[in-house]
Design an enzyme around this catalytic site. Sequence first.
Site, PDB file in Angstrom:
ATOM      1  N   GLU A  53     111.480   8.537  35.094  1.00  0.00           N
ATOM      2  CA  GLU A  53     111.510   8.512  33.629  1.00  0.00           C
ATOM      3  C   GLU A  53     111.145   9.851  33.019  1.00  0.00           C
ATOM      4  O   GLU A  53     111.804  10.344  32.143  1.00  0.00           O
ATOM      5  CB  GLU A  53     110.515   7.449  33.150  1.00  0.00           C
ATOM      6  CG  GLU A  53     110.954   6.684  31.903  1.00  0.00           C
ATOM      7  CD  GLU A  53     110.758   7.427  30.619  1.00  0.00           C
ATOM      8  OE1 GLU A  53     109.807   8.209  30.530  1.00  0.00           O
ATOM      9  OE2 GLU A  53     111.549   7.202  29.699  1.00  0.00           O
ATOM     10  N   ASP A  54     110.093  10.428  33.513  1.00  0.00           N
ATOM     11  CA  ASP A  54     109.719  11.720  32.951  1.00  0.00           C
ATOM     12  C   ASP A  54     109.416  12.706  34.072  1.00  0.00           C
ATOM     13  O   ASP A  54     108.959  12.318  35.151  1.00  0.00           O
ATOM     14  CB  ASP A  54     108.508  11.584  32.022  1.00  0.00           C
ATOM     15  CG  ASP A  54     108.420  12.762  31.057  1.00  0.00           C
ATOM     16  OD1 ASP A  54     109.308  13.639  31.105  1.00  0.00           O
ATOM     17  OD2 ASP A  54     107.480  12.806  30.259  1.00  0.00           O
ATOM     18  N   ILE A 116     104.898  11.872  30.746  1.00  0.00           N
ATOM     19  CA  ILE A 116     103.835  12.665  31.366  1.00  0.00           C
ATOM     20  C   ILE A 116     103.846  14.075  30.783  1.00  0.00           C
ATOM     21  O   ILE A 116     104.844  14.515  30.221  1.00  0.00           O
ATOM     22  CB  ILE A 116     103.984  12.755  32.907  1.00  0.00           C
ATOM     23  CG1 ILE A 116     105.301  13.432  33.294  1.00  0.00           C
ATOM     24  CG2 ILE A 116     103.897  11.382  33.533  1.00  0.00           C
ATOM     25  CD1 ILE A 116     105.451  13.634  34.793  1.00  0.00           C
ATOM     26  N   HIS A 133     101.210   1.897  30.886  1.00  0.00           N
ATOM     27  CA  HIS A 133     101.300   0.585  30.219  1.00  0.00           C
ATOM     28  C   HIS A 133     100.786  -0.517  31.144  1.00  0.00           C
ATOM     29  O   HIS A 133     101.567  -1.354  31.589  1.00  0.00           O
ATOM     30  CB  HIS A 133     102.744   0.270  29.812  1.00  0.00           C
ATOM     31  CG  HIS A 133     103.335   1.248  28.856  1.00  0.00           C
ATOM     32  ND1 HIS A 133     102.843   1.446  27.589  1.00  0.00           N
ATOM     33  CD2 HIS A 133     104.377   2.097  28.975  1.00  0.00           C
ATOM     34  CE1 HIS A 133     103.567   2.369  26.975  1.00  0.00           C
ATOM     35  NE2 HIS A 133     104.487   2.787  27.798  1.00  0.00           N
ATOM     36  N   ASP A 168     105.716   9.083  24.761  1.00  0.00           N
ATOM     37  CA  ASP A 168     105.677  10.392  25.407  1.00  0.00           C
ATOM     38  C   ASP A 168     104.549  11.220  24.809  1.00  0.00           C
ATOM     39  O   ASP A 168     103.990  10.885  23.758  1.00  0.00           O
ATOM     40  CB  ASP A 168     107.027  11.078  25.192  1.00  0.00           C
ATOM     41  CG  ASP A 168     107.274  12.155  26.227  1.00  0.00           C
ATOM     42  OD1 ASP A 168     106.413  12.375  27.089  1.00  0.00           O
ATOM     43  OD2 ASP A 168     108.335  12.777  26.173  1.00  0.00           O
ATOM     44  N   ASN A 223     110.470   9.328  20.210  1.00  0.00           N
ATOM     45  CA  ASN A 223     110.537   9.252  21.666  1.00  0.00           C
ATOM     46  C   ASN A 223     110.026  10.543  22.289  1.00  0.00           C
ATOM     47  O   ASN A 223     108.844  10.839  22.185  1.00  0.00           O
ATOM     48  CB  ASN A 223     111.979   8.927  22.048  1.00  0.00           C
ATOM     49  CG  ASN A 223     112.074   8.139  23.326  1.00  0.00           C
ATOM     50  OD1 ASN A 223     111.868   8.686  24.394  1.00  0.00           O
ATOM     51  ND2 ASN A 223     112.350   6.870  23.223  1.00  0.00           N
TER      52      ASN A 223
END
Length: 354
Positions: A53-54, A116, A133, A168, A223
């Site tokens: 994701e990141d 992150i 989360h 984020d 976001n």
Amino acid sequence: MGKLLALAFVGILAALIGERFVGFRYRMCASRELKLKRLPSCHLVKGIEYGSEDIDILPNGLAFISSGLKYPGLKSFAPDKRGEILLMDLNEKNSQPTELRISRGFDLAAFNPHGISTFIGDDDAVYLFVVNHPHSKTTVELFKFVEEENYLVHLKTIRHELLASVNDIVALSPDSFYATNDHYFTELILMLLEMFLGLTWTNVVYYSPKEVKEVAKGFYSANGINMSPDGKYVYVVDLLDHNIHVFENHANFTLTPLKVLQLDTLVDNISIDPYTGDLWLGCHIDGFKLFMYDPENLPGSEVLRIQDILSEKPTVTQVHVDDGSIIQGSSVAALYGKKLLIGTVFHRALYCDL
Ligand SMILES: *[C@@H]1O[C@H](CO)[C@@H](O)[C@H](O)[C@H]1NC(C)=O
Ligand SMILES: CC(=O)N[C@H]1CO[C@H](CO)[C@@H](O)[C@@H]1O
């Protein structure tokens, strides 16, 4: 008369829903057809199957990757697997990511990492902020990276009522950051309603141990967030409004709006080229395909580069477009030298030569 009134009421309601639906459709999709555009030399990263994701890359080429996100409404290929932070050395030719161990006492079983951000301290110590989360709540976890041992020391868990649904984060120091809240509601049904009605209730929050405050608001879904290499500008993506907001960043940690760059795509995360300041964006072309996963109709991926964002005519280049046959749901594209690492919300990661 009663009937007429009822009819008028139904009519108004239908029109209202229709209007909301048109807006919703508009927000969920780019308006153009997808045309494939692939970089010539790419390979899928071995060992990443459940999302990347990141991604945050240190100047020395070590990439941190958050993997295994479970998020309401989003697909997961491994719903029972906990999340993890992977480390990949981009200097090695066939580098494979390895999971970073985390110090004892941290609740690993509930680890569900999202955005992150790294910060390099005065003493060259590397700090890693991770949006987490656990049990569908939001916390921000602060770690210190011990490179010799591929190890993360958990320093603290940050919780705050203004950090209710964080997506984020961009680190400003070893204990402060800006973060985006992507939803006002955290319960799935209310969250969907919020998206459908087009409420612009999400925001950007500044956090330090001494002060926590809202610094920008009025986004459909705030976001990705990132900062120019000189720290003068902060970029915030509104995923559902298909644009990037540019703010001036002040020493007192306030943001003033400077401009909005409209794009025809759902931008997720922003990565900054540390040398040129160019923005690299991981984007979704069709939000419906992303949120309503269908193996017969896969979500695509798009990567854009933006040069000279402050100028009157920024250059927007489409770098990579896939229909999901190679890579699905790109959320980030991070640059290291002449290499590009493309991450995804719940799928694999693609490593390309530019
Ligand atoms: C923060 O700094 C900016 C720029 O110097 C200034 O315009 C603004 O009034 C300051 N805000 C606060 C709350 O101090
Ligand atoms: C690859 C990359 O730059 N990802 C970014 C996503 O957003 C966070 C927060 O701004 C950055 O720290 C990451 O670097």
